[in-house]
Design a protein around this motif. Structure first.
Motif, PDB file in Angstrom:
ATOM      1  N   ILE A 206      -2.894   7.232  -1.576  1.00 26.49           N
ATOM      2  CA  ILE A 206      -3.839   7.309  -2.696  1.00 26.49           C
ATOM      3  C   ILE A 206      -5.210   7.007  -2.106  1.00 26.49           C
ATOM      4  CG2 ILE A 206      -4.362   6.558  -5.039  1.00 26.49           C
ATOM      5  CD1 ILE A 206      -1.554   5.486  -5.296  1.00 26.49           C
ATOM      6  N   PRO A 207      -5.893   8.018  -1.607  1.00 27.20           N
ATOM      7  CA  PRO A 207      -7.157   7.786  -0.892  1.00 27.20           C
ATOM      8  C   PRO A 207      -8.190   7.011  -1.698  1.00 27.20           C
ATOM      9  CG  PRO A 207      -6.411  10.050  -0.586  1.00 27.20           C
ATOM     10  CD  PRO A 207      -5.538   9.447  -1.639  1.00 27.20           C
ATOM     11  N   GLU A 208      -8.282   7.314  -3.006  1.00 32.40           N
ATOM     12  CA  GLU A 208      -9.303   6.652  -3.824  1.00 32.40           C
ATOM     13  C   GLU A 208      -9.000   5.170  -4.048  1.00 32.40           C
ATOM     14  OE1 GLU A 208      -6.508   8.880  -6.695  1.00 32.40           O
ATOM     15  OE2 GLU A 208      -7.372   9.128  -4.691  1.00 32.40           O
ATOM     16  N   ARG A 209      -7.758   4.759  -3.763  1.00 32.30           N
ATOM     17  CA  ARG A 209      -7.395   3.330  -3.849  1.00 32.30           C
ATOM     18  C   ARG A 209      -7.310   2.708  -2.454  1.00 32.30           C
ATOM     19  NH1 ARG A 209      -9.019   3.847  -7.858  1.00 32.30           N
ATOM     20  NH2 ARG A 209      -8.069   4.405  -9.831  1.00 32.30           N
ATOM     21  N   TYR A 210      -7.597   3.509  -1.427  1.00 33.11           N
ATOM     22  CA  TYR A 210      -7.498   3.069  -0.022  1.00 33.11           C
ATOM     23  C   TYR A 210      -6.086   2.566   0.276  1.00 33.11           C
ATOM     24  CZ  TYR A 210     -12.502   2.663  -1.141  1.00 33.11           C
ATOM     25  OH  TYR A 210     -13.771   2.888  -1.601  1.00 33.11           O
ATOM     26  N   LEU A 211      -5.087   3.250  -0.237  1.00 33.17           N
ATOM     27  CA  LEU A 211      -3.711   2.748  -0.251  1.00 33.17           C
ATOM     28  C   LEU A 211      -2.750   3.733   0.401  1.00 33.17           C
ATOM     29  CD1 LEU A 211      -2.085   1.036  -3.327  1.00 33.17           C
ATOM     30  CD2 LEU A 211      -0.910   2.937  -2.223  1.00 33.17           C
ATOM     31  N   ILE A 212      -1.873   3.195   1.252  1.00 34.27           N
ATOM     32  CA  ILE A 212      -0.802   3.974   1.889  1.00 34.27           C
ATOM     33  C   ILE A 212       0.511   3.218   1.695  1.00 34.27           C
ATOM     34  CG2 ILE A 212       0.162   4.750   4.105  1.00 34.27           C
ATOM     35  CD1 ILE A 212      -2.673   5.286   5.054  1.00 34.27           C
ATOM     36  N   ILE A 213       1.556   3.951   1.336  1.00 29.40           N
ATOM     37  CA  ILE A 213       2.883   3.358   1.164  1.00 29.40           C
ATOM     38  C   ILE A 213       3.834   3.996   2.166  1.00 29.40           C
ATOM     39  CG2 ILE A 213       4.817   2.959  -0.404  1.00 29.40           C
ATOM     40  CD1 ILE A 213       2.885   3.071  -2.726  1.00 29.40           C
ATOM     41  N   THR A 214       4.599   3.156   2.874  1.00 28.82           N
ATOM     42  CA  THR A 214       5.608   3.638   3.825  1.00 28.82           C
ATOM     43  C   THR A 214       6.939   2.951   3.547  1.00 28.82           C
ATOM     44  OG1 THR A 214       5.197   1.906   5.479  1.00 28.82           O
ATOM     45  CG2 THR A 214       3.840   3.889   5.623  1.00 28.82           C
ATOM     46  N   GLU A 215       8.003   3.559   4.076  1.00 27.14           N
ATOM     47  CA  GLU A 215       9.295   2.885   4.024  1.00 27.14           C
ATOM     48  C   GLU A 215       9.265   1.644   4.903  1.00 27.14           C
ATOM     49  OE1 GLU A 215      12.806   6.082   2.982  1.00 27.14           O
ATOM     50  OE2 GLU A 215      12.532   5.443   5.047  1.00 27.14           O
ATOM     51  N   GLU A 216      10.088   0.677   4.539  1.00 31.33           N
ATOM     52  CA  GLU A 216      10.194  -0.523   5.356  1.00 31.33           C
ATOM     53  C   GLU A 216      10.889  -0.204   6.679  1.00 31.33           C
ATOM     54  OE1 GLU A 216      12.135  -4.995   5.151  1.00 31.33           O
ATOM     55  OE2 GLU A 216      13.192  -3.285   4.286  1.00 31.33           O
ATOM     56  N   ILE A 217      10.408  -0.808   7.739  1.00 30.38           N
ATOM     57  CA  ILE A 217      11.087  -0.766   9.033  1.00 30.38           C
ATOM     58  C   ILE A 217      11.778  -2.114   9.225  1.00 30.38           C
ATOM     59  CG2 ILE A 217      10.754  -0.739  11.528  1.00 30.38           C
ATOM     60  CD1 ILE A 217      10.433   1.990  10.480  1.00 30.38           C
ATOM     61  N   SER A 218      13.090  -2.090   9.429  1.00 33.62           N
ATOM     62  CA  SER A 218      13.830  -3.342   9.612  1.00 33.62           C
ATOM     63  C   SER A 218      13.486  -3.967  10.955  1.00 33.62           C
ATOM     64  CB  SER A 218      15.332  -3.079   9.540  1.00 33.62           C
ATOM     65  OG  SER A 218      15.690  -2.552   8.281  1.00 33.62           O
ATOM     66  N   GLY A 219      13.524  -5.295  11.002  1.00 33.49           N
ATOM     67  CA  GLY A 219      13.288  -5.990  12.253  1.00 33.49           C
ATOM     68  C   GLY A 219      12.244  -7.080  12.099  1.00 33.49           C
ATOM     69  N   GLU A 220      11.800  -7.608  13.234  1.00 35.09           N
ATOM     70  CA  GLU A 220      10.798  -8.669  13.268  1.00 35.09           C
ATOM     71  C   GLU A 220       9.562  -8.190  14.018  1.00 35.09           C
ATOM     72  OE1 GLU A 220      10.924 -11.401  11.699  1.00 35.09           O
ATOM     73  OE2 GLU A 220      13.045 -11.837  11.322  1.00 35.09           O
ATOM     74  N   GLY A 221       8.411  -8.693  13.621  1.00 36.19           N
ATOM     75  CA  GLY A 221       7.187  -8.385  14.330  1.00 36.19           C
ATOM     76  C   GLY A 221       7.237  -8.932  15.751  1.00 36.19           C
ATOM     77  N   LEU A 222       6.660  -8.188  16.699  1.00 33.33           N
ATOM     78  CA  LEU A 222       6.676  -8.640  18.081  1.00 33.33           C
ATOM     79  C   LEU A 222       5.957  -9.979  18.240  1.00 33.33           C
ATOM     80  CD1 LEU A 222       7.404  -8.107  21.040  1.00 33.33           C
ATOM     81  CD2 LEU A 222       5.245  -6.842  21.262  1.00 33.33           C
ATOM     82  N   GLY A 223       4.896 -10.190  17.481  1.00 27.12           N
ATOM     83  CA  GLY A 223       4.181 -11.465  17.566  1.00 27.12           C
ATOM     84  C   GLY A 223       5.072 -12.645  17.229  1.00 27.12           C
ATOM     85  N   TYR A 224       5.887 -12.496  16.176  1.00 28.62           N
ATOM     86  CA  TYR A 224       6.822 -13.552  15.781  1.00 28.62           C
ATOM     87  C   TYR A 224       7.853 -13.790  16.881  1.00 28.62           C
ATOM     88  CZ  TYR A 224      10.761 -15.759  13.381  1.00 28.62           C
ATOM     89  OH  TYR A 224      11.785 -16.603  13.055  1.00 28.62           O
ATOM     90  N   LEU A 225       8.392 -12.711  17.440  1.00 27.80           N
ATOM     91  CA  LEU A 225       9.406 -12.839  18.489  1.00 27.80           C
ATOM     92  C   LEU A 225       8.835 -13.514  19.736  1.00 27.80           C
ATOM     93  CD1 LEU A 225      11.112  -9.340  18.131  1.00 27.80           C
ATOM     94  CD2 LEU A 225      12.047 -11.559  17.414  1.00 27.80           C
ATOM     95  N   ILE A 226       7.581 -13.230  20.050  1.00 28.09           N
ATOM     96  CA  ILE A 226       6.938 -13.882  21.206  1.00 28.09           C
ATOM     97  C   ILE A 226       6.786 -15.372  20.956  1.00 28.09           C
ATOM     98  CG2 ILE A 226       4.795 -14.045  22.527  1.00 28.09           C
ATOM     99  CD1 ILE A 226       4.512 -11.010  22.184  1.00 28.09           C
ATOM    100  N   ARG A 227       6.370 -15.735  19.753  1.00 26.72           N
ATOM    101  CA  ARG A 227       6.239 -17.168  19.432  1.00 26.72           C
ATOM    102  C   ARG A 227       7.586 -17.869  19.536  1.00 26.72           C
ATOM    103  NH1 ARG A 227       2.717 -14.975  15.622  1.00 26.72           N
ATOM    104  NH2 ARG A 227       4.279 -15.015  13.961  1.00 26.72           N
ATOM    105  N   GLN A 228       8.652 -17.204  19.075  1.00 22.45           N
ATOM    106  CA  GLN A 228       9.981 -17.804  19.115  1.00 22.45           C
ATOM    107  C   GLN A 228      10.544 -17.859  20.536  1.00 22.45           C
ATOM    108  OE1 GLN A 228      11.874 -19.060  16.315  1.00 22.45           O
ATOM    109  NE2 GLN A 228       9.774 -18.992  15.550  1.00 22.45           N
ATOM    110  N   GLY A 229      10.228 -16.849  21.346  1.00 26.53           N
ATOM    111  CA  GLY A 229      10.860 -16.721  22.655  1.00 26.53           C
ATOM    112  C   GLY A 229      10.111 -17.328  23.820  1.00 26.53           C
ATOM    113  N   THR A 230       8.859 -17.741  23.600  1.00 24.14           N
ATOM    114  CA  THR A 230       8.078 -18.320  24.711  1.00 24.14           C
ATOM    115  C   THR A 230       7.527 -19.699  24.405  1.00 24.14           C
ATOM    116  OG1 THR A 230       5.987 -17.319  23.972  1.00 24.14           O
ATOM    117  CG2 THR A 230       7.367 -15.997  25.441  1.00 24.14           C
TER     118      THR A 230
END
Length: 354
Positions: free
Chosen positions: A119-143
């Motif tokens: 919806i360009p006039e609302r500056y809005l994009i909708i996508t399907e969810e991608i399962s998993g965890e963000g890489l940033g979270y995994l780095i915090r947990q793993g290092t």
């Protein structure tokens, strides 16, 4: 229709009518068809993230015939001042996402989220969810200091797969007739060095400008044919745009994609791992191992010895310094931290220029 909710930070765990986000009836019908869950009745907010340029809302869309998780991204108008026509920019971002979704559709390991609605006039994009965890979270947990060996070992494999995602991404386009422009590269760096030496002179020693530009001129003709390769680059390849699920990797946000050095994205993420070593809750030796794993997944660990690798690390360093030396924009504790980071990055420049 305007968005009824003014403070998005308070919507966590709320049940919203799509109209609360300014989504009109015709768009709701289109989204219902895309999701195949019947008429959408409510959006249950599971998570909300506010970024520099956008609001990201993870919702469960509840329909008359089932439920599905989606991501709603709403761009901030006042955070993208360099864009003259934001409506057109949002539409192009959606088209970009759709293009790459279709290119990745045959892969069982590497993904791009499926775009559902713009919806360009609302500056809005909708996508399907991608399962998993963000890489940033995994780095915090793993290092972190008290991580388990299992988390760390899994993270090494996951980061190696992130490098492999980037290699696959580049394989989808052929630009063998193009070459990296050293002149444009030097011009890009010179603009940022001018900002640092003229506007931030109290913090950035002027001698670095001459040293860096002299280094580029001295070695520009030493770049090999391999180092002059270009490709389509994501250009915002960072942990917040990467989701990992087991052996699978998904990347989103292609709004800044462009043709540039084949090593631009890999060196950017490599440099971000370096910046993380400044944080006291990360183990530095683990982050160094992540850098190696990233390069192994992309090509090979020895790639960091290439001259173009040094060129691009210098670019990423001065680009980062332009951001963190805006000390007047930060509270006192961030000013102190950024000043310390500045000293660390000047030491990195000394190393890269020798």
């Amino acid at each position: 229709m305007t968005m009824k909710i003014k403070n998005l930070s308070k919507i966590h765990n709320m049940n919203l009518d799509p109209s609360d986000l300014g989504i009109e009836k015709d768009y709701i019908k289109k989204l219902s068809v895309e999701l195949g869950i019947g008429k959408i009745e409510t959006l249950h907010v599971r998570h909300y993230i506010e970024g520099w340029f956008s609001h990201v809302i993870k919702c469960e869309a509840k329909g008359s015939e089932g439920n599905k998780n989606i991501f709603i991204k709403i761009y901030k108008e006042d955070s993208i001042p360099m864009i003259n026509d934001i409506n057109q920019w949002v539409l192009e971002e959606y088209q970009n996402l759709n293009y790459w979704y279709e290119r990745f559709i045959d892969s069982n390991q590497f993904f791009v989220p499926k775009p559902l609605l713009v919806i360009p006039e609302r500056y809005l994009i909708i996508t399907e969810e991608i399962s998993g965890e963000g890489l940033g979270y995994l780095i915090r947990q793993g290092t972190c200091l008290f991580t388990s060996s299992i988390k760390y070992d899994n993270l090494i494999v996951q980061v190696r797969n992130v490098g492999a995602w980037l290699r696959y991404f580049q394989s989808l386009s052929s630009l063998n007739d193009r070459r990296f422009s050293v002149d444009e590269f030097i011009q890009y760096c010179n603009v940022r060095l001018r900002i640092l030496t003229e506007e931030r002179a109290n913090w950035f020693p002027a001698r670095y400008k001459e040293q860096i530009l002299s280094f580029f001129e001295k070695h520009r003709n030493d770049l090999s044919e391999k180092e002059l390769r270009v490709s389509i680059c994501h250009s915002d390849f960072n942990p917040s745009n990467i989701i990992v699920n087991g052996q699978q990797v998904a990347v989103f946000d292609f709004g800044e994609s462009q043709i540039d050095s084949s090593y631009l994205d890999i060196t950017r993420l490599y440099h971000q791992f370096y910046l993380m070593t400044f944080k006291p809750y990360f183990r530095k030796k683990y982050l160094i191992s992540l850098q190696k794993a990233l390069l192994e997944g992309f090509e090979e660990a020895s790639v960091e010895r290439l001259l173009i690798f040094r060129f691009l690390l210098i670019r990423h360093t001065i680009t980062h310094l332009v951001t963190i030396t805006r000390f007047w924009k930060f509270p006192i504790y961030e000013k102190l931290y950024n000043f310390w980071v500045l000293q660390k990055e000047l030491s990195l420049l000394d190393h890269l220029l020798t």
